[in-house]
Structure formats: structure tokens, C-alpha cells
Design an enzyme around this catalytic site. Structure first.
Site, short mmCIF file in Angstrom:
data_model
loop_
_atom_site.label_atom_id
_atom_site.label_comp_id
_atom_site.label_asym_id
_atom_site.label_seq_id
_atom_site.Cartn_x
_atom_site.Cartn_y
_atom_site.Cartn_z
N TYR A 158 0.86 -1.19 0.00
CA TYR A 158 0.00 0.00 0.00
C TYR A 158 0.89 1.23 0.00
O TYR A 158 1.54 1.54 0.99
CB TYR A 158 -0.91 -0.07 1.23
CG TYR A 158 -1.84 1.11 1.45
CD1 TYR A 158 -2.06 2.09 0.48
CD2 TYR A 158 -2.53 1.22 2.66
CE1 TYR A 158 -2.91 3.14 0.71
CE2 TYR A 158 -3.41 2.27 2.90
CZ TYR A 158 -3.59 3.23 1.92
OH TYR A 158 -4.45 4.28 2.16
N LYS A 188 -1.60 -1.29 -4.02
CA LYS A 188 -2.59 -0.21 -3.90
C LYS A 188 -1.79 1.06 -4.01
O LYS A 188 -1.15 1.50 -3.07
CB LYS A 188 -3.34 -0.28 -2.58
CG LYS A 188 -4.37 0.84 -2.39
CD LYS A 188 -4.98 0.80 -1.00
CE LYS A 188 -6.08 1.82 -0.80
NZ LYS A 188 -5.64 3.22 -0.88
#
Length: 321
Positions: A158, A188
Site C-alpha cells: 500500500y 494499492k
């Protein structure tokens, strides 16, 4: 769920379903329901799942992340929430990604084991941001240490540099990463550096999902090869962005741009008024009718005047919802 898997179903706010999206998908970064006293409110999660699937046509979620105030929650609260999201999503959603990133590596490992135990589909890890990794190699070692305790669990990195202060090249982090983290499943990517994102696409493997996390720039990321988007606004405009993905897949860029510009119009208005998590959570509350409660400090609740103005703008930009 890999990028080839597709959600099905139609929603009142959308003209196209995820089954028509050729594997590209939206992932709603969920808000955490709290009581007025700031305690976890699990009773909202079942209706929340139904709202996303039936009203927005969104069947993938990212829980306990930035939108979910994950870093303001205790480990026990994050476990409780993750379990409830997984249980309530079972049979209704295609994917539950549980964010397990912490400042403490040991706590991330603990949350990773718990996510596997409750049957989450995958986990995501934000970098520690107090003592920060200074090289791509160090960050890869952090990912490896978490992945090693749940070797069969798909894991995402992320990337959120504007919050963590860690702006290492993601392309450098992911290049060759599958050689020592076989369970690595994608990124992400919530940064705005589209060149770096493009190089991630270049180095990606067929079984990875590269999910773009800046909602107002989703169309640009799709053009570079994103497998979809993950973000907070898909909680309340997911149906429209299903349409954007369908239009993009059909080569109808005029329609795709029209939808992208609508979200930009809404967010530009909100930003001028001081758009933050408190405002965003209040907008979701007003649009969905779900009782999400206030945010936790240090995030402050949305002023009533701002909430009214942002909701009016939403209703003018997306009148059919």
C-alpha cells in the site's frame, strides 16, 4: 481474487455491471462505523455491505485502511472489525482486502495471522512511517517479514507517500519481488506519480492486481494499465465509476471523461471547503443513510455548514443517485 475474476450484478445507480468490465474492478475503501461516543459499531457493517452491493454495484472492499481510520484503532478493534467485515461479506462480495499495516512490524504480523485465520482474501501493508525505510531493499524486507508468517496469503503493498512520507520508487520495490515473496499480489498505489505507476505496470506479473488509489485520476491510471481502483469515493459513486470502466473498455473516452470530470467537480468543491476524512465520512453518511458516526481525533467532525454544501454539490453533480 486476481484481476481476472469479475463481480456480477447491477445497481440502481449504474448502467454497467462489473461482469462487463473485463476484469477491472472497483474496491471501496470502507469507513469504520463508530457510535457517537467513538466506539466501534459493528451493527452497521451488515447494512453497509448490502448498500455497496445493491446500491453501488461494488463487490470488493478494502477495510481498516486510511478511510477506515485504521491507524487510529487498536489492534483488538482492527481484529474485531476485520472479522465482522469478512463474515458479513461472505456470499455477497468477491473480495475483502484487510489492511494490516502498523508502525510495529510485530503488530502487522499479528494482524496478518488474524486475517488469514478469519478467511480474508488478501492483506495489504502500508510502510512503517515513524522510523521510515530509506531504501527499496529495506521496504521489501518488511514486506517479506510479514508475508513469511502467512506464506499462502496474497499480499499487496500500500503506497501512500503523502501520508507516510516514504516516497521510494514503487517500480524499484516490485521489480523481481516475486522471486522471494511468491504470494506478492500487487499494489494499492495511492500516489500521484503516474510515471512510477506506469513502470509498476511494466514490471507487473499476470497474477498481480495494480489498483490505483487516487479516485479523481482513475481514468489516467486505466490508460496506463491499472486493474481497477480502490478508494473512498466508490462508497457513494461506485455505480458511476462502474460506468466509467465500462465506457473505457468500450473505447468511449468521451463518456469516461464525463464521469471522471463529475467526480473532480465534486472534490474540487469539497477541497475548497476543507475536504478531509471527517467531511468525507459525513458525505457517505448523508448519501447512504448509514449511521457511521464521527471520526476519531485527531480528525475532527465535519461542520454542519460544510456538510450541507458538499451534499448539495453531490446532489447537483450526481442527481440520479
Amino acid at each position: 481474487m486476481c484481476s481476472a475474476q469479475r463481480a456480477e450484478g447491477r445497481a440502481p445507480c449504474q448502467s454497467g455491471s462489473q461482469s462487463a468490465m473485463e476484469g477491472k474492478r472497483l474496491v471501496a475503501a470502507t469507513f469504520t462505523p463508530l457510535t457517537d461516543e467513538g466506539e466501534i459499531n459493528l451493527s452497521v457493517i451488515g447494512p453497509y455491505v448490502d448498500y455497496l452491493t445493491k446500491k453501488q454495484g461494488v463487490k470488493s472492499i478494502f477495510v481498516n485502511g486510511t478511510t477506515g481510520e485504521g491507524m487510529s484503532l487498536s489492534v483488538d478493534e482492527r481484529k474485531m472489525l476485520a472479522r465482522e467485515w469478512v463474515e458479513k461479506a461472505r456470499g455477497k462480495m468477491d473480495e475483502v482486502i484487510v489492511h494490516i499495516g502498523c508502525v510495529s512490524l510485530k503488530e502487522s504480523q499479528e494482524l496478518a495471522r488474524h486475517a488469514e485465520e478469519i478467511g480474508a482474501d488478501s492483506i495489504a501493508l502500508i510502510t512503517p512511517f515513524f522510523y521510515k525505510p530509506t531504501t527499496a531493499d529495506v521496504l521489501r524486507k518488511i514486506l517479506l517479514q510479514v508475508a513469511s508468517v502467512v506464506p499462502a496469503m496474497p499480499i499487496y503493498y500500500y503506497h501512500l507517500p503523502q501520508v507516510t512520507g516514504v516516497n521510494l520508487s514503487v517500480a524499484d520495490i516490485v521489480e523481481g519481488i516475486e522471486e522471494f515473496i511468491p504470494s506478492f499480489s500487487g499494489v494499492k498505489f495511492s500516489g500521484v506519480d503516474l510515471m512510477d505507476f506506469g513502470q509498476c505496470v511494466r514490471h507487473s506479473k499476470d497474477n498481480w492486481s495494480l489498483l490505483y488509489g487516487v479516485d479523481e485520476q482513475l481514468l489516467a491510471a486505466l490508460a496506463l494499465g491499472a486493474d481497477g481502483g480502490v478508494g473512498s469515493t466508490y462508497n457513494y459513486v461506485g455505480g458511476h465509476f462502474n460506468q466509467l470502466i465500462s465506457a473505457f473498455n468500450e473505447g468511449n473516452l468521451t463518456q469516461a471523461r464525463k464521469i471522471q470530470f463529475k467526480l473532480q467537480e465534486l472534490l474540487s468543491h469539497a477541497i475548497k471547503l476543507g475536504f478531509n476524512l471527517g467531511v468525507n465520512k459525513q458525505l457517505m453518511t448523508d448519501v447512504s443513510g448509514l449511521r457511521l458516526g464521527p471520526p476519531r481525533l485527531p480528525v475532527t467532525p465535519c461542520p454542519q455548514s460544510v456538510a450541507k454544501s458538499v451534499l448539495q454539490k453531490y446532489q447537483s453533480v450526481f442527481p440520479e443517485c
